[in-house]
Motif scaffolding. Structure first.
Motif, PDB file in Angstrom:
ATOM      1  N   MET A 166       0.826  -1.208   0.000  1.00  0.00           N
ATOM      2  CA  MET A 166       0.000   0.000   0.000  1.00  0.00           C
ATOM      3  C   MET A 166       0.859   1.257   0.000  1.00  0.00           C
ATOM      4  SD  MET A 166      -3.387  -0.870   2.281  1.00  0.00           S
ATOM      5  CE  MET A 166      -2.615  -1.818   3.604  1.00  0.00           C
ATOM      6  N   ALA A 167       1.968   1.221   0.761  1.00  0.00           N
ATOM      7  CA  ALA A 167       2.867   2.379   0.778  1.00  0.00           C
ATOM      8  C   ALA A 167       3.477   2.602  -0.604  1.00  0.00           C
ATOM      9  CB  ALA A 167       3.963   2.161   1.825  1.00  0.00           C
ATOM     10  N   ARG A 168       3.853   1.521  -1.261  1.00  0.00           N
ATOM     11  CA  ARG A 168       4.427   1.654  -2.602  1.00  0.00           C
ATOM     12  C   ARG A 168       3.385   2.129  -3.600  1.00  0.00           C
ATOM     13  NH1 ARG A 168       6.352  -3.270  -6.484  1.00  0.00           N
ATOM     14  NH2 ARG A 168       6.956  -1.992  -8.287  1.00  0.00           N
ATOM     15  N   ALA A 169       2.160   1.580  -3.521  1.00  0.00           N
ATOM     16  CA  ALA A 169       1.092   2.012  -4.424  1.00  0.00           C
ATOM     17  C   ALA A 169       0.763   3.484  -4.209  1.00  0.00           C
ATOM     18  CB  ALA A 169      -0.148   1.147  -4.211  1.00  0.00           C
ATOM     19  N   ASP A 170       0.765   3.915  -2.954  1.00  0.00           N
ATOM     20  CA  ASP A 170       0.525   5.327  -2.638  1.00  0.00           C
ATOM     21  C   ASP A 170       1.595   6.200  -3.291  1.00  0.00           C
ATOM     22  OD1 ASP A 170      -0.561   7.604  -0.779  1.00  0.00           O
ATOM     23  OD2 ASP A 170       1.588   7.500  -0.343  1.00  0.00           O
ATOM     24  N   ALA A 171       2.846   5.767  -3.197  1.00  0.00           N
ATOM     25  CA  ALA A 171       3.935   6.543  -3.787  1.00  0.00           C
ATOM     26  C   ALA A 171       3.812   6.607  -5.304  1.00  0.00           C
ATOM     27  CB  ALA A 171       5.279   5.931  -3.379  1.00  0.00           C
ATOM     28  N   ILE A 172       3.448   5.482  -5.931  1.00  0.00           N
ATOM     29  CA  ILE A 172       3.272   5.462  -7.388  1.00  0.00           C
ATOM     30  C   ILE A 172       2.140   6.391  -7.797  1.00  0.00           C
ATOM     31  CG2 ILE A 172       2.589   4.034  -9.356  1.00  0.00           C
ATOM     32  CD1 ILE A 172       3.944   1.655  -7.930  1.00  0.00           C
ATOM     33  N   ALA A 173       1.029   6.310  -7.071  1.00  0.00           N
ATOM     34  CA  ALA A 173      -0.129   7.148  -7.395  1.00  0.00           C
ATOM     35  C   ALA A 173       0.216   8.633  -7.267  1.00  0.00           C
ATOM     36  CB  ALA A 173      -1.300   6.789  -6.489  1.00  0.00           C
ATOM     37  N   GLN A 174       0.932   8.985  -6.214  1.00  0.00           N
ATOM     38  CA  GLN A 174       1.295  10.396  -6.030  1.00  0.00           C
ATOM     39  C   GLN A 174       2.241  10.862  -7.132  1.00  0.00           C
ATOM     40  OE1 GLN A 174       1.963  12.134  -2.197  1.00  0.00           O
ATOM     41  NE2 GLN A 174       1.358  10.254  -1.130  1.00  0.00           N
ATOM     42  N   ARG A 175       3.194  10.006  -7.480  1.00  0.00           N
ATOM     43  CA  ARG A 175       4.167  10.385  -8.515  1.00  0.00           C
ATOM     44  C   ARG A 175       3.503  10.570  -9.868  1.00  0.00           C
ATOM     45  NH1 ARG A 175       7.194   7.374 -12.044  1.00  0.00           N
ATOM     46  NH2 ARG A 175       6.700   5.393 -11.036  1.00  0.00           N
ATOM     47  N   LEU A 176       2.485   9.737 -10.171  1.00  0.00           N
ATOM     48  CA  LEU A 176       1.846   9.782 -11.482  1.00  0.00           C
ATOM     49  C   LEU A 176       0.563  10.618 -11.489  1.00  0.00           C
ATOM     50  CD1 LEU A 176       2.288   6.029 -12.536  1.00  0.00           C
ATOM     51  CD2 LEU A 176       3.681   8.006 -13.214  1.00  0.00           C
ATOM     52  N   GLY A 177       0.206  11.184 -10.340  1.00  0.00           N
ATOM     53  CA  GLY A 177      -0.987  12.016 -10.274  1.00  0.00           C
ATOM     54  C   GLY A 177      -2.283  11.233 -10.425  1.00  0.00           C
ATOM     55  N   LEU A 178      -2.331  10.039  -9.822  1.00  0.00           N
ATOM     56  CA  LEU A 178      -3.498   9.165  -9.955  1.00  0.00           C
ATOM     57  C   LEU A 178      -4.363   9.195  -8.696  1.00  0.00           C
ATOM     58  CD1 LEU A 178      -1.680   6.058 -11.498  1.00  0.00           C
ATOM     59  CD2 LEU A 178      -2.921   7.857 -12.720  1.00  0.00           C
ATOM     60  N   LEU A 179      -5.662   8.989  -8.883  1.00  0.00           N
ATOM     61  CA  LEU A 179      -6.583   8.849  -7.770  1.00  0.00           C
ATOM     62  C   LEU A 179      -6.272   7.565  -7.004  1.00  0.00           C
ATOM     63  CD1 LEU A 179      -9.913   9.706  -9.659  1.00  0.00           C
ATOM     64  CD2 LEU A 179      -8.606  11.241  -8.147  1.00  0.00           C
ATOM     65  N   GLN A 180      -6.624   7.539  -5.721  1.00  0.00           N
ATOM     66  CA  GLN A 180      -6.412   6.351  -4.904  1.00  0.00           C
ATOM     67  C   GLN A 180      -7.745   5.857  -4.353  1.00  0.00           C
ATOM     68  OE1 GLN A 180      -3.179   6.378  -2.068  1.00  0.00           O
ATOM     69  NE2 GLN A 180      -2.240   8.164  -3.042  1.00  0.00           N
ATOM     70  N   THR A 181      -8.047   4.598  -4.624  1.00  0.00           N
ATOM     71  CA  THR A 181      -9.289   4.013  -4.127  1.00  0.00           C
ATOM     72  C   THR A 181      -8.988   2.895  -3.127  1.00  0.00           C
ATOM     73  OG1 THR A 181      -9.449   2.302  -5.840  1.00  0.00           O
ATOM     74  CG2 THR A 181     -10.411   4.461  -6.346  1.00  0.00           C
ATOM     75  N   GLY A 182     -10.025   2.532  -2.364  1.00  0.00           N
ATOM     76  CA  GLY A 182      -9.968   1.392  -1.461  1.00  0.00           C
ATOM     77  C   GLY A 182     -11.253   0.607  -1.622  1.00  0.00           C
ATOM     78  N   SER A 183     -11.157  -0.715  -1.661  1.00  0.00           N
ATOM     79  CA  SER A 183     -12.328  -1.534  -1.980  1.00  0.00           C
ATOM     80  C   SER A 183     -12.222  -2.907  -1.316  1.00  0.00           C
ATOM     81  CB  SER A 183     -12.450  -1.727  -3.496  1.00  0.00           C
ATOM     82  OG  SER A 183     -12.365  -0.499  -4.191  1.00  0.00           O
ATOM     83  N   SER A 184     -13.370  -3.586  -1.278  1.00  0.00           N
ATOM     84  CA  SER A 184     -13.391  -4.923  -0.673  1.00  0.00           C
ATOM     85  C   SER A 184     -13.068  -6.035  -1.661  1.00  0.00           C
ATOM     86  CB  SER A 184     -14.777  -5.202  -0.068  1.00  0.00           C
ATOM     87  OG  SER A 184     -15.755  -5.298  -1.095  1.00  0.00           O
ATOM     88  N   ASP A 185     -13.411  -5.861  -2.952  1.00  0.00           N
ATOM     89  CA  ASP A 185     -13.320  -6.952  -3.931  1.00  0.00           C
ATOM     90  C   ASP A 185     -14.186  -8.123  -3.445  1.00  0.00           C
ATOM     91  OD1 ASP A 185     -12.614  -8.431  -6.123  1.00  0.00           O
ATOM     92  OD2 ASP A 185     -10.479  -8.552  -5.652  1.00  0.00           O
ATOM     93  N   TYR A 186     -15.403  -7.791  -3.049  1.00  0.00           N
ATOM     94  CA  TYR A 186     -16.327  -8.748  -2.440  1.00  0.00           C
ATOM     95  C   TYR A 186     -16.800  -9.780  -3.459  1.00  0.00           C
ATOM     96  CZ  TYR A 186     -20.560 -10.313   0.045  1.00  0.00           C
ATOM     97  OH  TYR A 186     -21.538 -11.055   0.677  1.00  0.00           O
ATOM     98  N   HIS A 187     -16.817 -11.061  -3.042  1.00  0.00           N
ATOM     99  CA  HIS A 187     -17.277 -12.160  -3.902  1.00  0.00           C
ATOM    100  C   HIS A 187     -18.334 -13.013  -3.209  1.00  0.00           C
ATOM    101  CE1 HIS A 187     -13.702 -11.177  -6.271  1.00  0.00           C
ATOM    102  NE2 HIS A 187     -14.100 -12.013  -7.209  1.00  0.00           N
ATOM    103  N   GLY A 188     -19.018 -12.484  -2.218  1.00  0.00           N
ATOM    104  CA  GLY A 188     -19.971 -13.299  -1.479  1.00  0.00           C
ATOM    105  C   GLY A 188     -19.245 -14.347  -0.664  1.00  0.00           C
ATOM    106  N   THR A 189     -19.754 -15.574  -0.687  1.00  0.00           N
ATOM    107  CA  THR A 189     -19.120 -16.651   0.078  1.00  0.00           C
ATOM    108  C   THR A 189     -17.923 -17.255  -0.656  1.00  0.00           C
ATOM    109  OG1 THR A 189     -20.646 -18.294  -0.853  1.00  0.00           O
ATOM    110  CG2 THR A 189     -21.282 -17.237   1.224  1.00  0.00           C
ATOM    111  N   GLY A 190     -17.635 -16.754  -1.855  1.00  0.00           N
ATOM    112  CA  GLY A 190     -16.532 -17.299  -2.639  1.00  0.00           C
ATOM    113  C   GLY A 190     -15.166 -16.903  -2.117  1.00  0.00           C
ATOM    114  N   LYS A 191     -15.089 -15.815  -1.335  1.00  0.00           N
ATOM    115  CA  LYS A 191     -13.834 -15.345  -0.763  1.00  0.00           C
ATOM    116  C   LYS A 191     -14.131 -14.772   0.620  1.00  0.00           C
ATOM    117  CE  LYS A 191     -11.267 -14.092  -4.982  1.00  0.00           C
ATOM    118  NZ  LYS A 191     -10.526 -13.011  -5.676  1.00  0.00           N
ATOM    119  N   PRO A 192     -13.115 -14.646   1.477  1.00  0.00           N
ATOM    120  CA  PRO A 192     -13.357 -14.112   2.823  1.00  0.00           C
ATOM    121  C   PRO A 192     -13.557 -12.603   2.869  1.00  0.00           C
ATOM    122  CG  PRO A 192     -11.026 -14.585   2.534  1.00  0.00           C
ATOM    123  CD  PRO A 192     -11.730 -15.119   1.305  1.00  0.00           C
ATOM    124  N   ASN A 193     -13.349 -11.905   1.758  1.00  0.00           N
ATOM    125  CA  ASN A 193     -13.464 -10.449   1.715  1.00  0.00           C
ATOM    126  C   ASN A 193     -14.836  -9.985   2.202  1.00  0.00           C
ATOM    127  OD1 ASN A 193     -11.634 -11.648  -0.157  1.00  0.00           O
ATOM    128  ND2 ASN A 193     -11.282  -9.664  -1.089  1.00  0.00           N
TER     129      ASN A 193
END
Length: 287
Positions: free
Chosen positions: A228-255
């Motif tokens: 996450m720290a590396r992704a944050d640095a990449i996003a800041q360097r490239l001027g990209l938005l930063q999102t956070g998500s569950s990637d929910y799959h119901g009972t198919g994954k623990p998310n």
């Protein structure tokens, strides 16, 4: 405002129909949910109706399966018009290739006794769903060969297994271009999740950004704190938005729904950029 911008229904590899996913989002205290099934918009209308019923705003999205230099890449296309010719052509080609690939994998698994028939796989998928390895896993779980999807993916469904077969997926730069041409907002999903397999090199993200990539999914269950720290640095360097998500799959994954969320400011920026289609479900009023 609680916002989760990455979820799946039974129209791809989630286990619940779109209306159920939206109702579960309401029960989890979410105000905004993005439905982002793999390579299909088939669940949008049902999510729209459910969102109106339970007071959840739904951001229409599609997770476009891509490939670069042997690595799997997933691009979240928000507010896209799925009927635009170039975009639709890429999705149609990918979906057809997925089905052919799944049949080939099923035939190999049948030969060695892991499955009984291809029909056993199809009953695990909703009509018209984007087919994938999770449906093979579900068939093997249903027949008692494995206890869970995760066990199947750690075994015969792993990318290093002799049963693994690839499928067509567009280059991620091409996917960014056709998403933008269809009025969508492209965000790169879980870009540094090495636990999922080989990740793309940073220069690929740079190429995608030069083509118009809007953001990176930074907060995700499969990202370690250092990821996450590396992704944050990449996003800041490239001027990209930063999102956070569950990637929910119901009972198919623990998310879990809402386990990672996106800020209202980032959602506002996505809404300002998207021109392909608008939000669904309950009326969306930004703070």
């Amino acid at each position: 405002m609680r916002i989760d911008l990455h979820t799946h229904s039974s129209h791809s590899d989630g286990t619940g129909p779109p209306a159920q996913v939206v109702r579960e989002a309401a029960a989890a205290g979410l105000d905004v949910l993005a439905l982002t099934d793999h390579d299909t918009a088939a669940g949008w209308s049902a999510a729209d109706r459910a969102g109106l019923e339970v007071g959840v705003s739904v951001i229409p999205g599609i997770e476009v399966s891509c490939r670069s230099r042997g690595s799997s890449v997933h691009l979240l296309a928000y507010l896209v018009d799925p009927e635009k010719e170039a975009f639709r052509s890429e999705l149609d080609r990918a979906r057809a290739s997925r089905r052919d690939r799944l049949r080939t994998m099923a035939e190999l698994l049948i030969e060695d006794g892991y499955l009984d028939s291809f029909e056993q796989v199809l009953v695990q998928a909703q009509d018209g769903a984007t087919l994938g390895r999770p449906h093979l896993a579900d068939a093997m779980v249903a027949s008692g060969r494995y206890a869970t999807r995760d066990e199947a993916f750690a075994g015969v469904l792993s990318s290093g297994s002799r049963y693994y077969v690839g499928h067509y997926a567009p280059d991620p730069v091409r996917a960014v271009e056709v998403t933008l041409a269809a009025g969508g907002v492209p965000v790169l999903a879980h870009p540094l999740a090495s636990a999922r397999g080989r990740i793309i090199d940073e220069d690929v993200i740079e190429e995608m950004a030069a083509a118009g990539l809007a953001g990176l999914e930074v907060e995700h269950r499969d990202h370690t704190p250092s990821d996450m720290a590396r992704a944050d640095a990449i996003a800041q360097r490239l001027g990209l938005l930063q999102t956070g998500s569950s990637d929910y799959h119901g009972t198919g994954k623990p998310n879990l729904l809402g386990e990672n969320t996106t800020s209202p400011q980032v959602l506002a920026a996505i809404l300002a950029q998207g021109t392909g289609t608008g939000p669904l479900g309950a009326e969306l009023t930004m703070p």
